[in-house]
Design a protein around this motif. Structure first.
Motif, mmCIF file in Angstrom:
data_model
loop_
_atom_site.group_PDB
_atom_site.id
_atom_site.type_symbol
_atom_site.label_atom_id
_atom_site.label_comp_id
_atom_site.label_asym_id
_atom_site.label_seq_id
_atom_site.Cartn_x
_atom_site.Cartn_y
_atom_site.Cartn_z
ATOM 1 N N GLU A 179 0.835 -1.208 0.000
ATOM 2 C CA GLU A 179 0.000 0.000 0.000
ATOM 3 C C GLU A 179 0.868 1.255 0.000
ATOM 4 O O GLU A 179 0.599 2.217 -0.718
ATOM 5 N N MET A 180 1.938 1.237 0.794
ATOM 6 C CA MET A 180 2.836 2.383 0.860
ATOM 7 C C MET A 180 3.591 2.545 -0.460
ATOM 8 O O MET A 180 3.713 3.663 -0.980
ATOM 9 N N LEU A 181 4.081 1.448 -1.036
ATOM 10 C CA LEU A 181 4.817 1.523 -2.298
ATOM 11 C C LEU A 181 3.919 2.031 -3.432
ATOM 12 O O LEU A 181 4.351 2.864 -4.244
ATOM 13 N N ASP A 182 2.682 1.541 -3.489
ATOM 14 C CA ASP A 182 1.740 2.014 -4.510
ATOM 15 C C ASP A 182 1.450 3.499 -4.320
ATOM 16 O O ASP A 182 1.381 4.266 -5.292
ATOM 17 N N GLY A 183 1.278 3.903 -3.069
ATOM 18 C CA GLY A 183 1.026 5.313 -2.768
ATOM 19 C C GLY A 183 2.198 6.201 -3.159
ATOM 20 O O GLY A 183 2.014 7.269 -3.739
ATOM 21 N N LEU A 184 3.402 5.739 -2.868
ATOM 22 C CA LEU A 184 4.595 6.513 -3.230
ATOM 23 C C LEU A 184 4.743 6.650 -4.747
ATOM 24 O O LEU A 184 5.155 7.701 -5.242
ATOM 25 N N ALA A 185 4.375 5.607 -5.480
ATOM 26 C CA ALA A 185 4.420 5.678 -6.948
ATOM 27 C C ALA A 185 3.411 6.701 -7.459
ATOM 28 O O ALA A 185 3.726 7.508 -8.354
ATOM 29 N N ILE A 202 2.191 9.252 -5.790
ATOM 30 C CA ILE A 202 2.664 10.572 -5.363
ATOM 31 C C ILE A 202 3.729 11.082 -6.322
ATOM 32 O O ILE A 202 3.719 12.245 -6.728
ATOM 33 N N ASP A 203 4.638 10.201 -6.720
ATOM 34 C CA ASP A 203 5.713 10.603 -7.625
ATOM 35 C C ASP A 203 5.149 11.070 -8.971
ATOM 36 O O ASP A 203 5.623 12.066 -9.528
ATOM 37 N N GLU A 204 4.147 10.384 -9.477
ATOM 38 C CA GLU A 204 3.520 10.810 -10.733
ATOM 39 C C GLU A 204 2.880 12.184 -10.587
ATOM 40 O O GLU A 204 2.980 13.030 -11.479
ATOM 41 N N LEU A 205 2.216 12.413 -9.466
ATOM 42 C CA LEU A 205 1.575 13.718 -9.224
ATOM 43 C C LEU A 205 2.618 14.828 -9.125
ATOM 44 O O LEU A 205 2.436 15.910 -9.690
ATOM 45 N N ARG A 245 -2.709 12.827 -1.330
ATOM 46 C CA ARG A 245 -2.331 11.399 -1.382
ATOM 47 C C ARG A 245 -1.395 11.050 -0.231
ATOM 48 O O ARG A 245 -1.510 9.977 0.359
ATOM 49 N N ILE A 246 -0.480 11.957 0.088
ATOM 50 C CA ILE A 246 0.424 11.717 1.221
ATOM 51 C C ILE A 246 -0.367 11.673 2.519
ATOM 52 O O ILE A 246 -0.171 10.767 3.342
ATOM 53 N N ARG A 247 -1.287 12.624 2.715
ATOM 54 C CA ARG A 247 -2.105 12.633 3.938
ATOM 55 C C ARG A 247 -2.881 11.335 4.080
ATOM 56 O O ARG A 247 -3.048 10.814 5.189
#
Length: 139
Positions: free
Chosen positions: A89-95, A97-100, A112-114
């Motif tokens: 879940e964290m890795l998908d979220g970080l990916a 976030i990086d696109e954004l 997304r970070i929140r």
């Protein structure tokens, strides 16, 4: 987009800080980067890796004319998080976030970070419990 502000409240728009002296509604009629005062994280509150990432992206949003240094710091911090995270879940979220961030959608990246704060809190709580269970051996 229409935003309502209370007396004394601040809003950060494209790097400018505005404080209103009375209750007011503001309509943003074009595409701007903004943060409401309640969404602004103070440096002293950036106490975890994900909160530090939030603070860095917040800097990028709040000071759009000088993104270079914050972007370099973001890249380093994001890479460090990817290197230590095991949670899918964290890795998908970080990916995401990086696109954004790459598309300068900083406000959406902050949202997304929140959304990942509870995930990080659970991971940190699990680590604390695991560390508490390790018996201390005197040398």
């Amino acid at each position: 987009m229409k935003i309502s502000l209370r007396a004394g409240e601040r809003i950060y728009i494209n790097g400018a800080v505005l404080r209103v002296d009375r209750k007011v509604s503001v309509e943003l009629v074009n595409d701007v980067m903004f943060l409401l005062e309640g969404q602004v994280m103070q440096a002293s509150d950036a106490t975890t890796a994900l909160r530090q990432l939030y603070f860095i992206v917040q800097l990028m949003l709040m000071n759009p004319t000088d993104v270079v240094a914050a972007a370099a710091l973001y890249g380093e911090h994001h890479a460090a998080l990817l290197a230590v995270c095991e949670s899918r879940e964290m890795l998908d979220g970080l990916a995401a976030i990086d696109e954004l961030v790459k598309t300068t959608r900083y406000f959406d990246a902050l949202k997304r970070i929140r959304a990942l704060f509870p995930v990080e809190e659970a991971i940190l709580a699990d680590l604390a419990r695991a560390n508490a269970e390790i018996p201390f051996e005197a040398a």
